[in-house]
Design a protein around this motif. Structure first.
Motif, PDB file in Angstrom:
ATOM      1  N   SER A  45       0.825  -1.213   0.000  1.00 29.58           N
ATOM      2  CA  SER A  45       0.000   0.000   0.000  1.00 29.58           C
ATOM      3  C   SER A  45       0.856   1.258   0.000  1.00 29.58           C
ATOM      4  O   SER A  45       0.410   2.321  -0.460  1.00 29.58           O
ATOM      5  N   LEU A  46       2.093   1.149   0.500  1.00 32.24           N
ATOM      6  CA  LEU A  46       3.006   2.282   0.541  1.00 32.24           C
ATOM      7  C   LEU A  46       3.887   2.368  -0.706  1.00 32.24           C
ATOM      8  O   LEU A  46       4.714   3.275  -0.829  1.00 32.24           O
ATOM      9  N   GLY A  47       3.722   1.413  -1.605  1.00 32.76           N
ATOM     10  CA  GLY A  47       4.480   1.445  -2.843  1.00 32.76           C
ATOM     11  C   GLY A  47       5.846   0.822  -2.778  1.00 32.76           C
ATOM     12  O   GLY A  47       6.691   1.072  -3.644  1.00 32.76           O
ATOM     13  N   TYR A  48       6.101  -0.021  -1.781  1.00 31.84           N
ATOM     14  CA  TYR A  48       7.381  -0.721  -1.664  1.00 31.84           C
ATOM     15  C   TYR A  48       7.251  -2.092  -2.321  1.00 31.84           C
ATOM     16  O   TYR A  48       6.356  -2.856  -1.987  1.00 31.84           O
ATOM     17  N   ASP A  49       8.183  -2.371  -3.207  1.00 32.23           N
ATOM     18  CA  ASP A  49       8.066  -3.570  -4.040  1.00 32.23           C
ATOM     19  C   ASP A  49       8.920  -4.709  -3.488  1.00 32.23           C
ATOM     20  O   ASP A  49      10.043  -4.929  -3.944  1.00 32.23           O
ATOM     21  N   TYR A  50       8.392  -5.421  -2.515  1.00 26.52           N
ATOM     22  CA  TYR A  50       9.093  -6.538  -1.889  1.00 26.52           C
ATOM     23  C   TYR A  50       8.316  -7.837  -2.073  1.00 26.52           C
ATOM     24  O   TYR A  50       7.088  -7.826  -2.174  1.00 26.52           O
ATOM     25  N   GLN A  51       9.058  -8.926  -2.067  1.00 22.95           N
ATOM     26  CA  GLN A  51       8.459 -10.258  -2.013  1.00 22.95           C
ATOM     27  C   GLN A  51       8.604 -10.741  -0.571  1.00 22.95           C
ATOM     28  O   GLN A  51       9.711 -10.909  -0.067  1.00 22.95           O
ATOM     29  N   VAL A  52       7.500 -10.942   0.101  1.00 25.28           N
ATOM     30  CA  VAL A  52       7.523 -11.350   1.508  1.00 25.28           C
ATOM     31  C   VAL A  52       7.242 -12.844   1.603  1.00 25.28           C
ATOM     32  O   VAL A  52       6.233 -13.333   1.104  1.00 25.28           O
ATOM     33  N   ILE A  53       8.147 -13.553   2.252  1.00 29.73           N
ATOM     34  CA  ILE A  53       8.026 -15.003   2.385  1.00 29.73           C
ATOM     35  C   ILE A  53       7.786 -15.368   3.847  1.00 29.73           C
ATOM     36  O   ILE A  53       8.522 -14.939   4.740  1.00 29.73           O
ATOM     37  N   ASN A  54       6.764 -16.153   4.074  1.00 33.04           N
ATOM     38  CA  ASN A  54       6.445 -16.638   5.415  1.00 33.04           C
ATOM     39  C   ASN A  54       7.137 -17.982   5.609  1.00 33.04           C
ATOM     40  O   ASN A  54       6.708 -18.997   5.080  1.00 33.04           O
ATOM     41  N   GLY A  55       8.212 -17.988   6.379  1.00 28.92           N
ATOM     42  CA  GLY A  55       8.949 -19.207   6.678  1.00 28.92           C
ATOM     43  C   GLY A  55       8.623 -19.741   8.060  1.00 28.92           C
ATOM     44  O   GLY A  55       9.487 -20.329   8.723  1.00 28.92           O
ATOM     45  N   GLY A  56       7.385 -19.541   8.502  1.00 34.42           N
ATOM     46  CA  GLY A  56       6.976 -20.036   9.813  1.00 34.42           C
ATOM     47  C   GLY A  56       6.558 -21.491   9.760  1.00 34.42           C
ATOM     48  O   GLY A  56       5.930 -21.930   8.801  1.00 34.42           O
ATOM     49  N   LEU A  57       6.897 -22.241  10.801  1.00 35.84           N
ATOM     50  CA  LEU A  57       6.522 -23.652  10.901  1.00 35.84           C
ATOM     51  C   LEU A  57       6.078 -23.946  12.331  1.00 35.84           C
ATOM     52  O   LEU A  57       6.852 -23.763  13.282  1.00 35.84           O
ATOM     53  N   SER A  58       4.858 -24.407  12.487  1.00 31.48           N
ATOM     54  CA  SER A  58       4.329 -24.668  13.823  1.00 31.48           C
ATOM     55  C   SER A  58       5.159 -25.723  14.546  1.00 31.48           C
ATOM     56  O   SER A  58       5.543 -26.732  13.965  1.00 31.48           O
ATOM     57  N   GLY A  59       5.427 -25.464  15.816  1.00 30.08           N
ATOM     58  CA  GLY A  59       6.183 -26.394  16.636  1.00 30.08           C
ATOM     59  C   GLY A  59       7.683 -26.257  16.517  1.00 30.08           C
ATOM     60  O   GLY A  59       8.426 -26.992  17.172  1.00 30.08           O
ATOM     61  N   GLU A  60       8.152 -25.311  15.711  1.00 25.87           N
ATOM     62  CA  GLU A  60       9.585 -25.210  15.440  1.00 25.87           C
ATOM     63  C   GLU A  60      10.388 -24.782  16.656  1.00 25.87           C
ATOM     64  O   GLU A  60       9.978 -23.917  17.424  1.00 25.87           O
ATOM     65  N   THR A  61      11.540 -25.419  16.819  1.00 24.57           N
ATOM     66  CA  THR A  61      12.519 -25.025  17.835  1.00 24.57           C
ATOM     67  C   THR A  61      13.695 -24.348  17.140  1.00 24.57           C
ATOM     68  O   THR A  61      13.793 -24.350  15.909  1.00 24.57           O
TER      69      THR A  61
END
Length: 239
Positions: free
Chosen positions: A87-103
């Motif tokens: 919405s602010l005009g910043y051109d990024y690719q955002v990757i969600n590297g979350g994994l449930s239960g991760e240590t």
């Protein structure tokens, strides 16, 4: 916009973030260890599809808090960050590297796969599950530092943000206090940006957490975004 990839506009930046599992009243170790694990194959398949753009990458690397356990992925804070950047005009690719239960140990073991392409900003949110399981604190610290070192060795210019964590006092006051101390220590020793407490104003509030008392609701994730935003945006502007 998927929680795996989000878009925005503007070049590089550095940021480091920290995320915390801190619950004052309700404590369910099975749930607080971040719920059911998503199949690793699914997470990697989703991320593989994400890593196809020539846009600068922001990688959020964490556990169920990052993955958005219990809510739609596009309502989790990484996706919300991507939507705001867009919405602010910043051109990024955002990757969600979350994994449930991760240590932290699990995160370290799967990190290389996510580093096949350079992240301009790497947000590290891990450690809460270690604390809830009573893992030796110095082992958690060692793993977090190893994750940071791995990113920095491969991509020296990547901005790193560490999310600070806290845990309930069930493991004893000494353990709880020492656990909270390692995040500012790591930030200072490794010279990375620290988010003091990822769940500030969210942890312990039943109106902002799911019924397990641990994982933020959609409204909770909106506040988490506000907690990380100043640190993320500062790195983007400095890029």
């Amino acid at each position: 916009m998927s929680s795996q990839i989000f878009f925005g506009r503007n070049p590089k930046a550095k940021i480091h973030t920290i995320s915390l599992l801190f619950i004052y009243g309700i404590l369910n170790f099975t749930l607080l260890s971040c719920g059911q694990n998503q199949p690793q194959e699914k997470k990697e398949e989703q991320s593989e599809k994400s890593m196809t753009s020539d846009k600068p990458i922001i990688l959020f690397f964490g556990n169920s808090l990052t993955a958005g356990y219990g809510i739609e992925e596009d309502e989790a804070y990484p996706s919300l960050a991507g939507q705001r950047l867009d919405s602010l005009g910043y051109d990024y690719q955002v990757i969600n590297g979350g994994l449930s239960g991760e240590t932290t140990a699990g995160g370290l073991s799967r990190l290389d796969w996510f580093l096949e392409e350079k992240p301009e900003i790497f947000v590290l949110e891990l450690g809460g599950n270690d604390g809830l399981r009573g893992i030796e604190i110095e082992e958690t610290k060692k793993n977090l530092k190893a994750i940071i070192a791995t990113v920095r060795t491969k991509y020296p210019d990547t901005g790193i943000i560490l999310a600070g964590m806290q845990i309930p006092p069930n493991m004893g006051q000494d353990y709880t206090k020492r656990f909270a101390e390692i995040y500012p220590e790591i930030a200072k020793e490794e010279n990375v940006t620290l988010i003091p407490f990822l769940l500030e104003r969210v942890a312990g509030n039943p109106d902002l957490n799911l019924r397990d008392g641990i994982h933020p609701t959609e409204e909770g994730h909106k506040i988490v975004l506000e907690n990380i935003w100043p640190y993320l945006y500062a790195q983007i502007k400095d890029a």
